[in-house]
Design an enzyme around this catalytic site. Structure first.
Site, PDB file in Angstrom:
ATOM      1  N   LYS A  57      12.115  13.290   2.652  1.00  0.00           N
ATOM      2  CA  LYS A  57      11.219  12.378   1.705  1.00  0.00           C
ATOM      3  C   LYS A  57      12.154  12.229   0.441  1.00  0.00           C
ATOM      4  O   LYS A  57      12.526  13.389  -0.117  1.00  0.00           O
ATOM      5  CB  LYS A  57       9.940  12.730   1.612  1.00  0.00           C
ATOM      6  CG  LYS A  57       9.087  11.744   0.702  1.00  0.00           C
ATOM      7  CD  LYS A  57       7.653  11.991   0.728  1.00  0.00           C
ATOM      8  CE  LYS A  57       6.955  10.989  -0.052  1.00  0.00           C
ATOM      9  NZ  LYS A  57       7.276   9.554   0.163  1.00  0.00           N
ATOM     10  N   GLY A  84       3.860   8.477  -3.135  1.00  0.00           N
ATOM     11  CA  GLY A  84       3.171   7.253  -3.980  1.00  0.00           C
ATOM     12  C   GLY A  84       1.665   7.663  -3.560  1.00  0.00           C
ATOM     13  O   GLY A  84       0.867   7.212  -4.401  1.00  0.00           O
ATOM     14  N   HIS A 138       5.095  17.130   2.104  1.00  0.00           N
ATOM     15  CA  HIS A 138       5.834  15.920   3.188  1.00  0.00           C
ATOM     16  C   HIS A 138       6.958  16.874   3.933  1.00  0.00           C
ATOM     17  O   HIS A 138       7.355  17.820   3.443  1.00  0.00           O
ATOM     18  CB  HIS A 138       6.115  14.775   2.602  1.00  0.00           C
ATOM     19  CG  HIS A 138       4.988  13.928   2.223  1.00  0.00           C
ATOM     20  ND1 HIS A 138       4.309  14.217   1.303  1.00  0.00           N
ATOM     21  CD2 HIS A 138       4.470  12.798   2.924  1.00  0.00           C
ATOM     22  CE1 HIS A 138       3.266  13.099   1.160  1.00  0.00           C
ATOM     23  NE2 HIS A 138       3.452  12.404   2.510  1.00  0.00           N
ATOM     24  N   HIS A 139       7.613  16.173   4.839  1.00  0.00           N
ATOM     25  CA  HIS A 139       8.953  16.556   5.640  1.00  0.00           C
ATOM     26  C   HIS A 139      10.029  16.386   4.369  1.00  0.00           C
ATOM     27  O   HIS A 139      10.098  15.859   3.459  1.00  0.00           O
ATOM     28  CB  HIS A 139       9.137  15.365   6.666  1.00  0.00           C
ATOM     29  CG  HIS A 139       9.062  14.051   5.932  1.00  0.00           C
ATOM     30  ND1 HIS A 139      10.260  13.380   5.768  1.00  0.00           N
ATOM     31  CD2 HIS A 139       8.105  12.944   6.001  1.00  0.00           C
ATOM     32  CE1 HIS A 139      10.005  12.335   5.241  1.00  0.00           C
ATOM     33  NE2 HIS A 139       8.608  11.965   5.432  1.00  0.00           N
ATOM     34  N   ALA A 164       0.811  -1.197  -0.092  1.00  0.00           N
ATOM     35  CA  ALA A 164       0.023  -0.027  -0.033  1.00  0.00           C
ATOM     36  C   ALA A 164       0.800   1.068   0.077  1.00  0.00           C
ATOM     37  O   ALA A 164       1.960   1.316   0.785  1.00  0.00           O
ATOM     38  CB  ALA A 164      -0.935   0.138   1.350  1.00  0.00           C
TER      39      ALA A 164
HETATM   40  N1  LIG Z   1       2.918   3.124   2.891  1.00  0.00           N
HETATM   41  C1  LIG Z   1       3.070   3.965   3.855  1.00  0.00           C
HETATM   42  O1  LIG Z   1       1.897   4.306   4.542  1.00  0.00           O
HETATM   43  C2  LIG Z   1       4.049   4.897   4.175  1.00  0.00           C
HETATM   44  C3  LIG Z   1       5.134   4.876   3.197  1.00  0.00           C
HETATM   45  N2  LIG Z   1       6.384   5.359   3.756  1.00  0.00           N
HETATM   46  C4  LIG Z   1       7.520   5.017   2.914  1.00  0.00           C
HETATM   47  O2  LIG Z   1       8.375   4.290   3.496  1.00  0.00           O
HETATM   48  C5  LIG Z   1       9.643   4.322   2.824  1.00  0.00           C
HETATM   49  C6  LIG Z   1      10.468   4.510   4.419  1.00  0.00           C
HETATM   50  O3  LIG Z   1      10.077   5.942   5.110  1.00  0.00           O
HETATM   51  P1  LIG Z   1      10.669   6.396   6.577  1.00  0.00           P
HETATM   52  O4  LIG Z   1      10.966   5.351   7.508  1.00  0.00           O
HETATM   53  O5  LIG Z   1      10.181   7.333   6.686  1.00  0.00           O
HETATM   54  O6  LIG Z   1      12.057   6.484   5.995  1.00  0.00           O
HETATM   55  P2  LIG Z   1      13.400   6.522   6.860  1.00  0.00           P
HETATM   56  O7  LIG Z   1      14.690   7.151   5.903  1.00  0.00           O
HETATM   57  O8  LIG Z   1      13.217   7.215   8.088  1.00  0.00           O
HETATM   58  O9  LIG Z   1      13.858   5.084   6.919  1.00  0.00           O
HETATM   59  C7  LIG Z   1      14.233   4.171   6.242  1.00  0.00           C
HETATM   60  C8  LIG Z   1      15.194   3.427   6.625  1.00  0.00           C
HETATM   61  O10 LIG Z   1      15.731   2.228   5.750  1.00  0.00           O
HETATM   62  C9  LIG Z   1      17.107   2.029   5.934  1.00  0.00           C
HETATM   63  N3  LIG Z   1      17.594   1.363   4.644  1.00  0.00           N
HETATM   64  C10 LIG Z   1      17.724   1.742   3.556  1.00  0.00           C
HETATM   65  N4  LIG Z   1      18.249   0.791   2.407  1.00  0.00           N
HETATM   66  C11 LIG Z   1      18.164  -0.219   3.298  1.00  0.00           C
HETATM   67  C12 LIG Z   1      18.462  -1.534   2.932  1.00  0.00           C
HETATM   68  N5  LIG Z   1      18.787  -1.839   1.646  1.00  0.00           N
HETATM   69  N6  LIG Z   1      18.193  -2.456   3.995  1.00  0.00           N
HETATM   70  C13 LIG Z   1      17.782  -2.359   5.091  1.00  0.00           C
HETATM   71  N7  LIG Z   1      17.707  -1.028   5.434  1.00  0.00           N
HETATM   72  C14 LIG Z   1      17.734   0.032   4.566  1.00  0.00           C
HETATM   73  C15 LIG Z   1      17.668   3.476   6.101  1.00  0.00           C
HETATM   74  O11 LIG Z   1      18.944   3.491   6.515  1.00  0.00           O
HETATM   75  P3  LIG Z   1      19.802   4.677   6.070  1.00  0.00           P
HETATM   76  O12 LIG Z   1      19.068   5.813   7.163  1.00  0.00           O
HETATM   77  O13 LIG Z   1      21.248   4.395   6.539  1.00  0.00           O
HETATM   78  O14 LIG Z   1      19.626   5.103   4.640  1.00  0.00           O
HETATM   79  C16 LIG Z   1      16.600   3.964   6.991  1.00  0.00           C
HETATM   80  O15 LIG Z   1      17.144   3.692   8.211  1.00  0.00           O
HETATM   81  C17 LIG Z   1       9.723   5.590   2.156  1.00  0.00           C
HETATM   82  O16 LIG Z   1       9.799   4.971   0.893  1.00  0.00           O
HETATM   83  C18 LIG Z   1       8.315   6.249   2.413  1.00  0.00           C
HETATM   84  O17 LIG Z   1       7.935   7.089   1.276  1.00  0.00           O
HETATM   85  C19 LIG Z   1       6.667   6.216   4.614  1.00  0.00           C
HETATM   86  C20 LIG Z   1       5.313   6.542   5.237  1.00  0.00           C
HETATM   87  C21 LIG Z   1       4.232   5.607   5.416  1.00  0.00           C
HETATM   88  O1  LIG Z   2       7.424   9.427   2.989  1.00  0.00           O
HETATM   89  C1  LIG Z   2       6.621   9.481   3.667  1.00  0.00           C
HETATM   90  O2  LIG Z   2       6.759   9.988   4.792  1.00  0.00           O
HETATM   91  C2  LIG Z   2       5.080   9.025   3.475  1.00  0.00           C
HETATM   92  N1  LIG Z   2       5.174   8.637   2.372  1.00  0.00           N
HETATM   93  C3  LIG Z   2       3.923   7.786   1.601  1.00  0.00           C
HETATM   94  C4  LIG Z   2       3.941   8.350   0.190  1.00  0.00           C
HETATM   95  O3  LIG Z   2       4.747   8.529  -0.468  1.00  0.00           O
HETATM   96  O4  LIG Z   2       2.537   8.417  -0.143  1.00  0.00           O
HETATM   97  C5  LIG Z   2       2.940   7.762   2.770  1.00  0.00           C
HETATM   98  C6  LIG Z   2       2.856   9.032   3.417  1.00  0.00           C
HETATM   99  O5  LIG Z   2       2.141  10.272   2.870  1.00  0.00           O
HETATM  100  C7  LIG Z   2       4.089   9.569   4.307  1.00  0.00           C
END
Ligand SMILES: NC(=O)C1=CN([C@@H]2O[C@H](COP(=O)(O)OP(=O)(O)OC[C@H]3O[C@@H](n4cnc5c(N)ncnc54)[C@H](OP(=O)(O)O)[C@@H]3O)[C@@H](O)[C@H]2O)C=CC1
Ligand SMILES: O=C(O)C1=N[C@H](C(=O)O)C[C@H](O)C1
Length: 248
Positions: free
Chosen positions: A139, A145, A135-136, A100
Site C-alpha cells: 500500500k 482513505g 494493510h498489506h 468511495a
Molecule cells: N475504495 C476501495 O474500496 C479500495 C481502494 N483501494 C485503492 O485502490 C488503489 C489501487 O489499489 P490496488 O489495486 O490494490 O493497487 P495495485 O498496485 O495492485 O494496482 C494499481 C494498478 O494501477 C496501475 N497504474 C498505475 N498508474 C497507472 C496509470 N496512470 N494508468 C493506468 N494504470 C496505472 C498499476 O501499474 P504498475 O503496477 O505498473 O504501477 C497497477 O497495475 C489504491 O489507491 C488503493 O488504496 C484498494 C482497495 C479497495
Molecule cells: O490499498 C488498499 O488495499 C485499500 N485501500 C483502501 C483505503 O485506503 O482505505 C480501502 C481498503 O482498506 C483497502
C-alpha cells in the site's frame, strides 16, 4: 453494460471477475503500459469507467474521463486534495462521478456505527479516542482513505481536537492513527476509546478484496443510471438498503 477498467492490479482484476459474473462486458483494460488508450474512451463505447490505480495517477485519469464525458467510478485513495477541481469538471461536462474510499458494504455500515459511537463518547472525557489501520506492505498511502473518513467523522464530534495525525507525529491535540503494514493483510480498521478503567473497540476486518470489488461493480451499475453529479456509497446504500444516512 460496457465497462472500461483503468488500473489492472489487485483491485482491477478482482473487479473484472465480478463484472463478468454479473453479465457486463469489459470493453477496455487500461494499465500503465497502454494508458494512451484512455483517449479512445467515449460515452458511445463505455457506459462506465472503473478507476483503481493509486494516489499519483488517479486525478489525471478522472479528469480525462470527465473531459470525455465518460462516467467514472474511482476507488483510488490519496488524491482528495483535487476534489474541488473534480467537482468543477463534473459541472462543466455534466457527467456523473462516484467516489468511495471503501466500497465494502460492511465498512459503510461501520461508518454509521462509528458516527453514532463518536456522538455518544464525545461527552465522556475520561475516554481517549485513537485509531489503528492495518494493510498489506504494497500500500502506497498512509493512513488509508478509510481511516481518514473514520477520523473525519469522529472529529466532527471533538471540536477540541485539531485534526488527525499519524501516531508517530501526533500530539495530544490530535486524533492519532497508527498505520501498520503487514504481509498481505487486505484491510483492518479499529477505533478505540480507552479510559483508566476499560476499553471499547470497534473493528472492521476485510477477509479478502471481494467486498471492495463487489461494491465497486454495484457503484458502476448505479452510476450508469445517473445523469450528472457527485455520488458516494451513501446514495447507493440509501437506494438499495433504504437507510437514511443523513439521520446518523
Ligand atoms: N475504495 C476501495 O474500496 C479500495 C481502494 N483501494 C485503492 O485502490 C488503489 C489501487 O489499489 P490496488 O489495486 O490494490 O493497487 P495495485 O498496485 O495492485 O494496482 C494499481 C494498478 O494501477 C496501475 N497504474 C498505475 N498508474 C497507472 C496509470 N496512470 N494508468 C493506468 N494504470 C496505472 C498499476 O501499474 P504498475 O503496477 O505498473 O504501477 C497497477 O497495475 C489504491 O489507491 C488503493 O488504496 C484498494 C482497495 C479497495
Ligand atoms: O490499498 C488498499 O488495499 C485499500 N485501500 C483502501 C483505503 O485506503 O482505505 C480501502 C481498503 O482498506 C483497502
Amino acid at each position: 453494460m460496457n465497462i472500461a477498467l483503468i488500473g489492472y492490479g489487485k483491485m482491477g482484476k478482482a473487479i473484472e471477475r465480478i463484472a463478468r459474473q454479473r453479465g457486463h462486458h469489459i470493453a477496455a483494460i487500461i494499465g500503465r503500459e497502454n494508458k494512451a488508450q484512455l483517449s479512445t474512451l467515449s460515452p458511445e463505447n463505455t457506459h462506465v469507467a472503473i478507476e483503481f490505480t493509486g494516489p499519483e495517477s488517479a486525478f489525471d485519469n478522472i479528469r480525462q474521463c470527465l473531459q470525455q464525458q465518460v462516467p467514472v467510478v474511482s476507488g483510488s485513495t490519496g488524491w482528495l486534495r483535487h476534489l474541488p477541481e473534480v467537482k468543477q469538471l463534473i459541472e462543466k461536462h455534466q457527467t456523473p462521478f462516484f467516489y468511495a474510499p471503501n466500497f465494502s458494504i460492511g465498512v459503510n455500515l461501520f461508518f454509521l456505527i462509528n458516527r453514532l459511537t463518536a456522538r455518544l463518547m464525545s461527552s465522556q472525557p475520561q475516554y481517549e479516542v485513537s485509531m489503528e489501520e492495518v494493510h498489506h506492505i504494497h500500500k502506497k498511502d498512509a493512513p488509508s482513505g478509510t481511516a481518514i473518513r473514520l477520523a473525519e467523522d469522529i472529529l466532527a464530534h471533538y471540536p477540541q481536537k485539531q485534526g488527525w495525525a499519524l501516531a508517530t507525529e501526533a500530539q495530544a491535540i490530535h486524533l492519532p492513527i497508527e498505520a501498520k503494514r503487514i504481509d498481505e493483510v487486505p484491510g483492518i480498521h479499529i477505533v478505540r476509546y480507552r479510559s483508566t478503567d476499560d476499553l471499547i473497540e470497534l473493528k472492521h476486518e476485510a477477509f479478502s478484496r471481494h467486498g471492495f470489488a463487489y461494491g465497486a461493480v454495484l457503484a458502476a451499475e448505479f452510476l450508469a443510471r445517473q445523469n450528472s453529479g457527485f455520488f458516494g456509497m451513501e446514495q447507493l446504500l440509501e437506494e438499495q438498503l433504504g437507510i437514511s444516512f443523513s439521520s446518523f
